[in-house]
Structure formats: structure tokens, C-alpha cells
Design an enzyme around this catalytic site. Sequence first.
Site, PDB file in Angstrom:
ATOM      1  N   GLY A  15       0.815  -1.222   0.000  1.00 33.34           N
ATOM      2  CA  GLY A  15       0.000   0.000   0.000  1.00 33.34           C
ATOM      3  C   GLY A  15       0.844   1.266   0.000  1.00 33.34           C
ATOM      4  N   ARG A  19      -1.890   8.643   3.753  1.00 30.75           N
ATOM      5  CA  ARG A  19      -2.094   9.561   4.877  1.00 30.75           C
ATOM      6  C   ARG A  19      -0.806   9.909   5.618  1.00 30.75           C
ATOM      7  NH1 ARG A  19      -6.781   6.373   7.735  1.00 30.75           N
ATOM      8  NH2 ARG A  19      -6.090   4.759   6.292  1.00 30.75           N
ATOM      9  N   LYS A  26       5.459   4.114   3.361  1.00 31.74           N
ATOM     10  CA  LYS A  26       5.015   4.061   4.764  1.00 31.74           C
ATOM     11  C   LYS A  26       5.801   3.045   5.580  1.00 31.74           C
ATOM     12  CE  LYS A  26       0.980   2.118   5.981  1.00 31.74           C
ATOM     13  NZ  LYS A  26      -0.481   2.053   6.209  1.00 31.74           N
ATOM     14  N   ARG A 339      32.625  10.300  18.327  1.00 30.01           N
ATOM     15  CA  ARG A 339      32.235   9.965  16.949  1.00 30.01           C
ATOM     16  C   ARG A 339      32.797   8.609  16.545  1.00 30.01           C
ATOM     17  NH1 ARG A 339      34.369  15.134  14.210  1.00 30.01           N
ATOM     18  NH2 ARG A 339      33.937  13.874  12.350  1.00 30.01           N
ATOM     19  N   ASN A 383      48.313  11.676  29.525  1.00 30.42           N
ATOM     20  CA  ASN A 383      47.412  12.748  29.956  1.00 30.42           C
ATOM     21  C   ASN A 383      47.514  13.891  28.958  1.00 30.42           C
ATOM     22  OD1 ASN A 383      46.386  15.135  31.341  1.00 30.42           O
ATOM     23  ND2 ASN A 383      46.291  13.813  33.133  1.00 30.42           N
ATOM     24  N   SER A 411      48.799  21.919  28.478  1.00 33.80           N
ATOM     25  CA  SER A 411      47.561  22.556  28.038  1.00 33.80           C
ATOM     26  C   SER A 411      47.751  23.436  26.816  1.00 33.80           C
ATOM     27  CB  SER A 411      47.013  23.434  29.164  1.00 33.80           C
ATOM     28  OG  SER A 411      46.678  22.623  30.253  1.00 33.80           O
TER      29      SER A 411
HETATM   30  C1  UD1 Z   1      -8.021  -4.506   6.255  1.00 32.78           C
HETATM   31  C2  UD1 Z   1      -9.108  -5.559   6.304  1.00 32.78           C
HETATM   32  C3  UD1 Z   1     -10.031  -5.250   7.480  1.00 32.78           C
HETATM   33  C4  UD1 Z   1      -9.257  -5.213   8.760  1.00 32.78           C
HETATM   34  C5  UD1 Z   1      -8.103  -4.232   8.647  1.00 32.78           C
HETATM   35  C6  UD1 Z   1      -7.213  -4.340   9.847  1.00 32.78           C
HETATM   36  C7  UD1 Z   1      -9.494  -6.225   3.978  1.00 32.78           C
HETATM   37  C8  UD1 Z   1     -10.358  -6.100   2.807  1.00 32.78           C
HETATM   38  N1  UD1 Z   1      -9.838  -5.530   5.062  1.00 32.78           N
HETATM   39  O1  UD1 Z   1      -8.658  -3.275   5.998  1.00 32.78           O
HETATM   40  O2  UD1 Z   1     -11.052  -6.252   7.578  1.00 32.78           O
HETATM   41  O3  UD1 Z   1     -10.084  -4.843   9.845  1.00 32.78           O
HETATM   42  O4  UD1 Z   1      -7.307  -4.514   7.478  1.00 32.78           O
HETATM   43  O5  UD1 Z   1      -6.213  -3.383   9.807  1.00 32.78           O
HETATM   44  O6  UD1 Z   1      -8.533  -6.973   3.946  1.00 32.78           O
HETATM   45  N2  UD1 Z   1      -2.287  -4.037   0.924  1.00 32.78           N
HETATM   46  C9  UD1 Z   1      -1.554  -4.534  -0.117  1.00 32.78           C
HETATM   47  N3  UD1 Z   1      -2.106  -4.587  -1.355  1.00 32.78           N
HETATM   48  C10 UD1 Z   1      -3.370  -4.170  -1.591  1.00 32.78           C
HETATM   49  C11 UD1 Z   1      -4.113  -3.662  -0.511  1.00 32.78           C
HETATM   50  C12 UD1 Z   1      -3.555  -3.617   0.739  1.00 32.78           C
HETATM   51  O7  UD1 Z   1      -0.403  -4.916   0.059  1.00 32.78           O
HETATM   52  O8  UD1 Z   1      -3.798  -4.265  -2.735  1.00 32.78           O
HETATM   53  C13 UD1 Z   1      -1.680  -3.981   2.250  1.00 32.78           C
HETATM   54  C14 UD1 Z   1      -1.534  -2.565   2.761  1.00 32.78           C
HETATM   55  O9  UD1 Z   1      -0.263  -2.043   2.445  1.00 32.78           O
HETATM   56  C15 UD1 Z   1      -1.717  -2.727   4.262  1.00 32.78           C
HETATM   57  C16 UD1 Z   1      -2.609  -3.951   4.379  1.00 32.78           C
HETATM   58  O10 UD1 Z   1      -2.532  -4.624   3.163  1.00 32.78           O
HETATM   59  O11 UD1 Z   1      -0.481  -3.027   4.926  1.00 32.78           O
HETATM   60  C17 UD1 Z   1      -4.047  -3.586   4.716  1.00 32.78           C
HETATM   61  O12 UD1 Z   1      -4.571  -2.812   3.686  1.00 32.78           O
HETATM   62  P1  UD1 Z   1      -5.576  -1.659   3.947  1.00 32.78           P
HETATM   63  O13 UD1 Z   1      -6.012  -1.092   2.663  1.00 32.78           O
HETATM   64  O14 UD1 Z   1      -5.038  -0.745   4.967  1.00 32.78           O
HETATM   65  O15 UD1 Z   1      -6.812  -2.475   4.562  1.00 32.78           O
HETATM   66  P2  UD1 Z   1      -7.874  -1.928   5.553  1.00 32.78           P
HETATM   67  O16 UD1 Z   1      -8.858  -1.103   4.836  1.00 32.78           O
HETATM   68  O17 UD1 Z   1      -7.206  -1.346   6.720  1.00 32.78           O
END
Ligand code: UD1
Length: 503
Positions: A15, A19, A26, A339, A383, A411
Site C-alpha cells: 500500500g 495519509r 510508509k 564519533r 594525559n 595545556s
Molecule cells: C483490512 C481488512 C479489514 C481489517 C483491517 C485491519 C481487507 C479487505 N480488510 O482493511 O477487515 O479490519 O485490514 O487493519 O482486507 N495491501 C496490499 N495490497 C493491496 C491492498 C492492501 O499490500 O492491494 C496492504 C496494505 O499495504 C496494508 C494492508 O494490506 O499493509 C491492509 O490494507 P488496507 O487497505 O489498509 O486495509 P484496511 O482497509 O485497513
Amino acid sequence: MSPARPAAVVVLAAGEGTRMKSSIPKVLHPVGGRSLVHHAVAAAAALDPEHLVVVVGHGREQVTAHLAEVAPKAATAVQEEQLGTGHAVSCALQELPQLTGTVVVTYGDTPLLTGETLRHLVDEHDASGNAVTIITADFDDPTGYGRVLHDADGRILGVVEQKDATAEQRQIREVNSGIYAFEVATLTDALGRLGTDNVQGELYLTDVVGIASSDGKQVGALHIDDTWQTQGINDRVQLADVHHELNRRTVERWMRDGVTVRDPQTTWIDADVTLARDVTLEPNTLLRGATTVAQAALIGPNTELVDTEVGARAEISNTTSYGAVIGPDATVGPYTYLRPGTRLGAHARAGGFVEMKKAVLGEGAKVPHLSYVGDADIGAGANIGAGTIFANYDGVTKSHTAVGEHSFVGSNSVLVAPVEIADGAYVAAGSAITNRVEAGELAVARGKQRNIRGWVARRRAGTRTAAAAERADATTDTAPDESREHSSEQHDHGQGDSKGPDA
Ligand code: UD1
Ligand code: CA
């Protein structure tokens, strides 16, 4: 019986983390001295899985390069487009051979999740014979999370996302942590049947739970009370909260292991730091990176040690140190800057307002005050007087200085590198040393002292200084004579002249 080994752990980290509003991915943001994804992979590795795969997407070059450094055994799978958590797991499985057994799925942005909790998950999954086991937790405010749906008998029916949930479902406080154990065949079969018929148009991993349940397979939960472990990081406010909590846990763990922490609120200890018994940490101490502290050392207040090794009983106050090795019983500070490449021997001292870089001090060697020591070896028991500068840089190259055992540098001297002072030698205060000083010699390298009689009366007549001189002359019995015109020769043979404050 040795603990069951899962076939694979899949860490989702593709992801964007919009935010965070960051130009770095991230999962590369640090907490407690490790990146988020490093924490995740460390917890996963505690399961000793046959395969450990991190799914990367956004910033994947950076994430992959970072993983090669911190977790060379972890493989990566690329998810080109973030089509959902279900799709991400499919991308990981494509990288792996045919598996049997258990696949665990975790996230790259939940740094408080421990290997121990993952171990409980796998043990519960195995013991129950579940096809799917979900880590769940009750949240006071479940907003944003997937909710766990049960039937009247308490069997898990599935997970519904916040965005897809009815008003009634949104009342449910039991949330899906997003951390699961799956039986491989159940997972691969259900992943092949996922649809995108949901508000976000994504392939939801959560739908695997519903599919397994409606196929009549056994789905269970590992319910945990410690909700911090499932806390994902989406923005910098959560990053700070989680960092704070991680530190609180780390500090508490060290206190339980025999470390005195005077002020846990202002003491920050990275995850990879190790501390021995009876170490004392005074307020406002930061121990970072791979710092190690041996028994009964006293650190702080106001001290930051990064990748620093501290010997037993050493005392370090108001100091900043990067990559130094501080020997047993050594003392450092206050206001000292060490250092990389600095090594203080046992009982050595780096005192107030001293900066050192690649300085190696033998046992009991002392640099007590106001000095810069760069690229130097200082022998045991030597020293170095207050205000001595090791001039190691001529504007082009850095050069080395050696001071022998039990030698004494007066010194306010400057030792112009490259230069050597042998064992048992003296340097007179205020010298600029450019040539080798042999054992047993006193080196004097400065302008000779010349006193000009009557100068104040002639050139500062009428000042308070002149009046003071007149009064002093009047009360002195000895008539002024030529013997008051000192030659520096006489002085240089006197001990007093080469004395530093610690002589
Ligand atoms: C997900 C869960 C939700 C749960 C929550 C807990 C799903 C559909 N929902 O929601 O039920 O309560 O986590 O935190 O799974 N990611 C990928 N590839 C993608 C999408 C996401 O690698 O295509 C990774 C993101 O980087 C992240 C994680 O998966 O680390 C969760 O993805 P995110 O989109 O945050 O899911 P939530 O909406 O939080
Ligand atoms: Ca999330």
C-alpha cells in the site's frame, strides 16, 4: 515437540500509505530504531516459516533494497497494482512453490505485533483443526475496521468491511485484525473465487473467511486483549502513539530484567539495544541502534548513545556518542561528543567539552577538558592537557597522531598530524608540535616570553592598570633590577610551565 513450522508467512506491504504524506514508503518509517516492515518481518521470522514473503508495490525498489539489508532471508513478491488484500496474497503465492500446511498473513504496518502472538495463532490454528483462524479484538471504537460476523451459535460467518457494513453490523465491536492463519488449500481455492462486488471494487482477503465458512469449513478466532498488537499505522499521529507504546513496553521489559530507569517517560530505548543488570539510566537518555551496555554502567542524564558499546561500570553523562566503544570503568562527559571509531580503554576518560573521532585511548589515558582528538592513538596512562587540539586535517588529507604511554601533553597545545610523541615524553603547554618527540624528551615549541619593564607606565599612563602597577611597585621591597627580565629558557625548565590542570 518442536513447534509447528508454517509453510509460509505473507507480509502485506504494497500500500501507498497516502495519509503519511511522505516521499518515503510508509513501511520504511522507523519506530524504535527499526522500520515498520522490519518489525513485521522480525515477528514473522519468529515462526521459522519455510517461506517468508513480503508483498511490495509502492516504493518497491526502496522497500526491496531495505529488506535485503535487514532481512536478507525474506523474499519479495511484486503487486503492480493494489487491487486489494486478496489480490496481494495471490501475488505472494505465485512466487512460491506448491505449499501444504499453514499460511500466515500479516501486515507490514503493525509493529507491535509479536512473534509470540503469531505463535499462539499457529498453535490455536493447529490444535483446533480450523481451516481459517483470525486474530480478532474488541475495539471501543471499531470505526474503519472489518467486523466479524457470527451466527446464533457463535460460528464465524465472515468479515464485513466498514464501508460495506449495514448500520446494524457497524454496531459490532469485534474487529478483524487482518492477521490470519489459513490452511493452504482453503486459501488458494477461495482466492480463485474472489469477486470485486463491494464498495471499494477490490479483491478482499476478508472474503476468504466468508467463502470458507459457507463451504462448511471450520473458521475460528484467536481473540486477543492487547489491541495495540493489531494497531496499524496510517498517519504520523498513530506513528507517534505506537512509538510511545513500543518504548513503554521496551523500557518496562528492561526494568523487569534488572535495569534501573529513573524516568521511564524520558528514556527511549530502541528495539535492538541490549542492557545488562544493574545498569542505571538517568532522565532524558536515548539509547539507539545497536547500542549495548554492560553491567552496572551509569548513563545520563541527557545522553544519546547510537551504536555505542559501553563497558561495565562506565559512567557517561550529558554525552552524544555515535559508534564509539567505551571501556569498563571509563568516564565520559559532561558535554562530550564521541564519533565513530573512538575506543576508550578501561578507566580512560573523555571529559567535559571534548570531541573525539577515531581516537583510541589506552587503559587509564585521560583527555579531561576542552579538546579535539581526531585520528589518534593515545597510549595507556597518557594525559592530554586542557584545550589540546589534534590537528588532523590539512584541508586535503586526514593524518594520524600517536601519543605514547604515560606521556604528558601540556595545556593548549596543538599536535599537527602526522606526528608522534613517544612513550614517557613531555610537551610544554602552548606548544605547536610538528616533529617527533622522543622518549624522555620535553618538547617546547612556542615563542619565547619577553617582559618589557615599565611598559604600562609609559603606554597606559593614567589608567587604573597603571595605578595598580604603581601601588604594587610601592609595596614591593625588592628594588627593580634586570633579573625581572625573564628569559623563557628559565621557565621552560620549570615544571610549572608545562603543567596542565590535571598534572
Ligand atoms: C483490512 C481488512 C479489514 C481489517 C483491517 C485491519 C481487507 C479487505 N480488510 O482493511 O477487515 O479490519 O485490514 O487493519 O482486507 N495491501 C496490499 N495490497 C493491496 C491492498 C492492501 O499490500 O492491494 C496492504 C496494505 O499495504 C496494508 C494492508 O494490506 O499493509 C491492509 O490494507 P488496507 O487497505 O489498509 O486495509 P484496511 O482497509 O485497513
Ligand atoms: Ca489499514
